[in-house]
Design an enzyme around this catalytic site. Structure first.
Site, PDB file in Angstrom:
ATOM      1  N   ASP A  42       0.878  -1.128   0.004  1.00  8.15           N
ATOM      2  CA  ASP A  42      -0.231   0.156  -0.095  1.00  8.15           C
ATOM      3  C   ASP A  42       0.845   1.214  -0.017  1.00  8.15           C
ATOM      4  OD1 ASP A  42      -2.426   1.739   0.606  1.00  8.15           O
ATOM      5  OD2 ASP A  42      -1.282   2.295   2.260  1.00  8.15           O
ATOM      6  N   TYR A  47       2.916  10.180  -0.460  1.00  9.81           N
ATOM      7  CA  TYR A  47       4.106   9.423   0.164  1.00  9.81           C
ATOM      8  C   TYR A  47       5.310   9.970  -0.592  1.00  9.81           C
ATOM      9  CZ  TYR A  47       0.451   6.810   2.601  1.00  9.81           C
ATOM     10  OH  TYR A  47      -0.691   6.191   3.275  1.00  9.81           O
ATOM     11  N   LYS A  72      -3.066   5.804  -3.885  1.00  5.32           N
ATOM     12  CA  LYS A  72      -3.941   6.753  -3.673  1.00  5.32           C
ATOM     13  C   LYS A  72      -3.817   7.970  -4.302  1.00  5.32           C
ATOM     14  CE  LYS A  72      -3.817   4.935   1.068  1.00  5.32           C
ATOM     15  NZ  LYS A  72      -2.391   4.285   0.950  1.00  5.32           N
ATOM     16  N   HIS A 105      -7.708   9.769  -1.398  1.00  2.96           N
ATOM     17  CA  HIS A 105      -6.966   9.537  -0.048  1.00  2.96           C
ATOM     18  C   HIS A 105      -7.731  10.310   0.921  1.00  2.96           C
ATOM     19  CE1 HIS A 105      -2.237   9.581   1.263  1.00  2.96           C
ATOM     20  NE2 HIS A 105      -3.389   9.653   2.407  1.00  2.96           N
TER      21      HIS A 105
END
Length: 293
Positions: A42, A47, A72, A105
């Protein structure tokens, strides 16, 4: 252990999370996880490590179809055309042609019309096979209610903050009522002790009840919490870049918690959120630009 999503796709229940994993450490973490036996990774555009996740998967030597990839779309890429392009950025960085699960997200309530448009783009990506399943993250029941009223495809997954100190039973119930799988981020309470996150917090990893249950089973507190998620039918995505911890978090399939164990862990819920409130518009954070592939 696999879970079947509402569109018939199967997903490994336990995955490796890479939130706050530095890019320079992410590739090795993913490679270590896949060597350990994980088959679900994931990540997220926000990120900043999708490229390194893709490299870790390639270095594993596993066939693409053996690894379930979840990522996401960030709020700055919401909107119909913008979200279609967000898919292009994601697959470009990951080095794949298709995503197994693509989710929004945040609900971003202040721009929810764009959230709806973004989800309709996910529906289009699903229809033409560029993603195998779609979902959301951090959606509360009222967000889900509006989304379901204005779109056609029920989300396969809703990824939310969920650990023994914050179980969100109302969200879990709303997910279950619509056939949405609840997926736990911070499943072993990392957000309750992550350094520098904010005010002093009670560390769920040091909880006496969980320690007692762990001792009775010859397991660690983290393993007990992950087993709790799995036995209650949730997906969990613990994060670590430490190969020993990565392996420990996967070693949860050789014991079973009792009904009393599960109930005692459920009773630890404080109702106190540690992460961001999904009903707040974090304008500056949401405006973060996601780089091109």
């Amino acid at each position: 252990m696999e879970l079947t999503l509402n569109n018939g796709i199967t997903m490994p229940a336990l995955g490796l999370g890479v939130f706050q994993s530095p890019p320079e450490e992410t590739t090795a973490a993913v490679e270590a996880a896949l060597a350990t036996g994980y088959r679900h990774i994931d990540t997220a555009a926000a990120y900043g490590n999708e490229r390194e996740v893709g490299e870790g998967i390639r270095r594993s030597g596993l066939p693409r179809d053996d690894v379930f990839i979840e990522t996401k779309v960030w709020v700055s890429d919401y909107g119909y055309d913008e979200t279609l392009h967000a898919w292009e950025k994601a697959v470009g960085k990951l080095g794949v042609e298709r995503l197994d699960l693509l989710i929004l997200h945040q609900p971003a309530p202040g721009v929810f019309d764009k959230t709806i448009a973004a989800y309709k783009a996910l529906e289009a990506l699903l229809a033409d096979g560029r993603v195998r399943s779609i979902g959301v993250s951090n959606f509360m029941p009222h967000h889900l209610e509006r989304l379901l009223a204005e779109t056609d495809v029920v989300p396969a997954v809703n990824q939310i903050e969920l650990h023994p100190y914050f179980t969100q039973p109302d969200v879990q119930a709303a997910d279950a009522a619509s056939g949405i799988l609840t997926q736990a981020w911070s499943p072993i309470g990392g957000i309750t002790f992550y350094p520098g996150w904010g005010e002093e917090r009670k560390n769920v990893m040091q909880d006496a009840t969980i320690a007692g249950i762990a001792g009775a089973h010859g397991k660690t507190p983290a393993q007990v919490m992950l087993r709790w998620h799995l036995q209650e039918g949730r997906s969990a995505i613990p994060k670590s870049v430490n190969p020993k911890r990565i392996a420990e978090n996967f070693d949860v399939f050789d014991f079973e918690l009792t009904a009393d164990d599960l109930a005692r862990i459920d009773d630890l819920d404080t109702g106190v959120r540690n992460g961001p409130d999904p009903d707040q518009m974090r304008t500056e954070r949401f405006a973060m630009v996601i780089p091109e592939a």
